[in-house]
Design a protein around this motif. Sequence first.
Motif, mmCIF file in Angstrom:
data_model
loop_
_atom_site.group_PDB
_atom_site.id
_atom_site.type_symbol
_atom_site.label_atom_id
_atom_site.label_comp_id
_atom_site.label_asym_id
_atom_site.label_seq_id
_atom_site.Cartn_x
_atom_site.Cartn_y
_atom_site.Cartn_z
ATOM 1 N N MET A 73 16.732 -50.546 -107.157
ATOM 2 C CA MET A 73 17.359 -50.552 -105.833
ATOM 3 C C MET A 73 16.538 -49.781 -104.804
ATOM 4 O O MET A 73 16.624 -50.064 -103.615
ATOM 5 C CB MET A 73 18.793 -50.022 -105.904
ATOM 6 N N THR A 74 15.733 -48.848 -105.233
ATOM 7 C CA THR A 74 14.813 -48.187 -104.309
ATOM 8 C C THR A 74 13.787 -49.190 -103.811
ATOM 9 O O THR A 74 13.485 -49.254 -102.615
ATOM 10 C CB THR A 74 14.121 -46.993 -104.992
ATOM 11 N N GLY A 75 13.261 -50.010 -104.722
ATOM 12 C CA GLY A 75 12.335 -51.064 -104.327
ATOM 13 C C GLY A 75 12.977 -52.073 -103.383
ATOM 14 O O GLY A 75 12.352 -52.525 -102.416
ATOM 15 N N VAL A 76 14.231 -52.408 -103.647
ATOM 16 C CA VAL A 76 14.962 -53.325 -102.760
ATOM 17 C C VAL A 76 15.090 -52.700 -101.366
ATOM 18 O O VAL A 76 14.848 -53.361 -100.348
ATOM 19 C CB VAL A 76 16.357 -53.667 -103.337
ATOM 20 N N ALA A 77 15.461 -51.434 -101.307
ATOM 21 C CA ALA A 77 15.609 -50.752 -100.016
ATOM 22 C C ALA A 77 14.279 -50.692 -99.272
ATOM 23 O O ALA A 77 14.231 -50.933 -98.052
ATOM 24 C CB ALA A 77 16.181 -49.351 -100.215
ATOM 25 N N TRP A 78 13.208 -50.379 -99.976
ATOM 26 C CA TRP A 78 11.887 -50.344 -99.325
ATOM 27 C C TRP A 78 11.502 -51.709 -98.785
ATOM 28 O O TRP A 78 10.966 -51.815 -97.681
ATOM 29 C CB TRP A 78 10.825 -49.864 -100.303
ATOM 30 N N ALA A 79 11.742 -52.752 -99.562
ATOM 31 C CA ALA A 79 11.406 -54.110 -99.115
ATOM 32 C C ALA A 79 12.224 -54.489 -97.876
ATOM 33 O O ALA A 79 11.695 -55.077 -96.920
ATOM 34 C CB ALA A 79 11.642 -55.113 -100.241
ATOM 35 N N LEU A 80 13.503 -54.143 -97.880
ATOM 36 C CA LEU A 80 14.356 -54.434 -96.730
ATOM 37 C C LEU A 80 13.875 -53.688 -95.489
ATOM 38 O O LEU A 80 13.725 -54.281 -94.405
ATOM 39 C CB LEU A 80 15.803 -54.060 -97.042
ATOM 40 N N LEU A 81 13.608 -52.405 -95.631
ATOM 41 C CA LEU A 81 13.137 -51.612 -94.497
ATOM 42 C C LEU A 81 11.758 -52.072 -94.029
ATOM 43 O O LEU A 81 11.482 -52.115 -92.826
ATOM 44 C CB LEU A 81 13.116 -50.127 -94.861
ATOM 45 N N GLY A 82 10.890 -52.431 -94.969
ATOM 46 C CA GLY A 82 9.580 -52.954 -94.593
ATOM 47 C C GLY A 82 9.699 -54.245 -93.799
ATOM 48 O O GLY A 82 8.961 -54.466 -92.826
ATOM 49 N N VAL A 117 9.413 -47.071 -110.070
ATOM 50 C CA VAL A 117 10.320 -47.065 -108.923
ATOM 51 C C VAL A 117 11.632 -47.740 -109.334
ATOM 52 O O VAL A 117 11.615 -48.866 -109.847
ATOM 53 C CB VAL A 117 9.694 -47.820 -107.718
ATOM 54 N N PRO A 118 12.768 -47.068 -109.139
ATOM 55 C CA PRO A 118 14.052 -47.696 -109.480
ATOM 56 C C PRO A 118 14.243 -49.012 -108.715
ATOM 57 O O PRO A 118 13.804 -49.150 -107.574
ATOM 58 C CB PRO A 118 15.089 -46.652 -109.052
ATOM 59 N N VAL A 158 3.069 -50.519 -100.628
ATOM 60 C CA VAL A 158 1.719 -50.917 -101.038
ATOM 61 C C VAL A 158 1.243 -50.153 -102.274
ATOM 62 O O VAL A 158 0.504 -50.701 -103.093
ATOM 63 C CB VAL A 158 0.732 -50.726 -99.858
ATOM 64 N N SER A 159 1.671 -48.906 -102.433
ATOM 65 C CA SER A 159 1.095 -48.089 -103.513
ATOM 66 C C SER A 159 2.130 -47.515 -104.471
ATOM 67 O O SER A 159 1.942 -46.430 -104.990
ATOM 68 C CB SER A 159 0.291 -46.946 -102.891
ATOM 69 N N HIS A 160 3.212 -48.241 -104.722
ATOM 70 C CA HIS A 160 4.236 -47.718 -105.634
ATOM 71 C C HIS A 160 3.795 -47.856 -107.089
ATOM 72 O O HIS A 160 2.944 -48.671 -107.432
ATOM 73 C CB HIS A 160 5.575 -48.427 -105.419
#
Length: 146
Positions: free
Chosen positions: A41-50, A38-39, A32-34
């Motif tokens: 693949m970090t964003g991809v990982a966060w979206a997947l985990l979310g 943000v790199p 929500v507050s990035h």
Amino acid sequence: MMTVSPIRLWVMRAMYLVMAAGLGLTIWPLIVSHGDTVPRMTGVAWALLGTIGLLALLGLRYPLQMIPLLLFELAWKAIWLAAFALPRWLNGTLDEGMRSTIFDTSLGAVLILVIPWRYVWANYVARPGDPWRLRRGEGEAGHAAA
């Protein structure tokens, strides 16, 4: 039809709640507050985990139908530990961040006890799969009745 005990269903619900709450408290604030840096693949990982956290909420109501989510959770953690953590441990290049992630990821081993394996076997391995093609004469109407 294979049945699962009410106690096992409540244990599964507890696991889904832990997943949803844990990811909701740790990952969703990042989503929500990035910032703009943000790199990728970090964003991809966060979206997947979310997404895993959101789907875990469905597991509270439908614990058996959401078993694939538990299997996914167990599988990705096992793959990460075997493919990324183990080689670093074997060659002695673990840093503090990697050790912390190994500990957090290893907690997923509890899934081995939570997942009803006989149910998984009966419904995902032994049971015939869905047909790949419609049989002659079956259309959408015949398929919707199933």
